[in-house]
Write an enzyme that holds these catalytic residues in place. Sequence first.
Site, PDB file in Angstrom:
ATOM      1  N   GLU A 153      -5.477   7.256  -1.268  1.00 35.19           N
ATOM      2  CA  GLU A 153      -5.405   6.103  -0.375  1.00 35.19           C
ATOM      3  C   GLU A 153      -6.248   4.941  -0.908  1.00 35.19           C
ATOM      4  OE1 GLU A 153      -3.436   5.755   2.102  1.00 35.19           O
ATOM      5  OE2 GLU A 153      -2.701   7.817   2.169  1.00 35.19           O
TER       6      GLU A 153
ATOM      7  N   HIS B 257       0.832  -1.203   0.000  1.00 31.35           N
ATOM      8  CA  HIS B 257       0.000   0.000   0.000  1.00 31.35           C
ATOM      9  C   HIS B 257       0.872   1.260   0.000  1.00 31.35           C
ATOM     10  CE1 HIS B 257      -3.222   2.794   1.404  1.00 31.35           C
ATOM     11  NE2 HIS B 257      -2.202   3.347   2.036  1.00 31.35           N
ATOM     12  N   GLU B 258       1.864   1.294   0.886  1.00 31.76           N
ATOM     13  CA  GLU B 258       2.716   2.476   0.974  1.00 31.76           C
ATOM     14  C   GLU B 258       3.531   2.677  -0.300  1.00 31.76           C
ATOM     15  OE1 GLU B 258       2.423   4.655   3.241  1.00 31.76           O
ATOM     16  OE2 GLU B 258       1.073   3.471   4.486  1.00 31.76           O
TER      17      GLU B 258
END
Length: 424
Positions: free
Chosen positions: A358, A278-279
């Site tokens: 996000e 995700h990051e």
Amino acid sequence: MAKKIGLYGVLAFCLYVLFFYWYLFYFSQSSLPFEYQGTKADPATFLNERELMLTEEYSKIRNFLFFISTPIEWLFYLLILLFGLSKTFKRWSEQSAKYRILQQAIYLIWLSVAAFIATTPLSYVSYSLSKKYNISTQSFSSWMKDELIDFWINYGTLFLIVSVLYWLMRKSGKKWWFYGWLISIPFTLFMMFLQPVVIDPLYNDFYPLKNKELETKILDIANSAGIPAEHVFEVNMAEKTNALNAYVTGIGSNSRIVLWDTTLNRLTEDQILFIMAHEMAHYVEKHLYIGIAGYLVFSLLGLYIISRLMRAIVSRWGEALKISAVNDIASLPLFLLLLSMLMYVSSPFSNTVSRYQEMRADRYAIEMTQNSEAAIGTFQELTKAGLSQVNPPLLVKIFRYGHPTMLERITRIEEYELEQRNQQ
């Protein structure tokens, strides 16, 4: 006039506080819509009754503190002007030093100390709240140390900015906002470059990830994503918090992948790999650089609006606010007041952009790891560790949430699972 402005300011603040108290504690609802009850997004399926109760209590109080903290800052700057304290700080600085640069440094010390005294009680309440609900594990001395580090970093940064801005105000007249914006571009990039290696280590110890097997797997994901990272760093956050986090920070050669040790201690390896994917998605999709570009555009617009408002306010209410001219250092509280207001007003837009990014990162991570069970488990653990509401009230989401709500994140993962099954 000064008394009238002060009275209206205090009255507006009181009405604002009463509104959000009513909204958060009596009006808003955080219960799930019927169609989501019993799903993996339902906190009743992964939190016990005590955790559910604590989550609601903690979230309401924490959200209330958030909503009143910024207006307290506005009220502080307004009263500093109305009571003539800003003008007094200027007079003391002129009596203490001969050169303008030293006078500005002394003025800022007085203003910064006053702001620290005014805001620390609320910061302490927030710290005590997180201790009470077992989010924070930080000792008072450690918390106070961080507060003092914040103070001096903010003071040093503000001193550089104020020195340049007020020099431009004197030399460039009405165009100071544009030249100030131009200078802010390299300054912003330089601070982002320094952040991981100079500023962050002042608060915590960073060291290479001890679990080399896990580091290899994370770096494999980074390489497949085209991220030029050679090491994964671990930071000792367990002595300060029970919350979980991981991030990619820095630009250029100072970019690094960071994992909190609380994340390493609490999550499974598959869950950690999902978080890392995700990051890394933020790097792959250039979210950092999009964010920098957006910040520069908004800072240009913000400085222009502030310059116009400062001229109008000083022209009309300068006598009541004890400000003789825009380029008078005594006008700094007005500049900071307007800046804070603009940031608050624009936060719903910036949060919307952040939530979209996000959401994209979540999608990227699940497609890379192909492990929806680990993804859902990660979001459930994040909810539990932070006592976060799965479905927060609308105004909380708009003003506070730079991430999608846990309801939205878990639901999207479940929808992805359904898509994959239908394609088989």
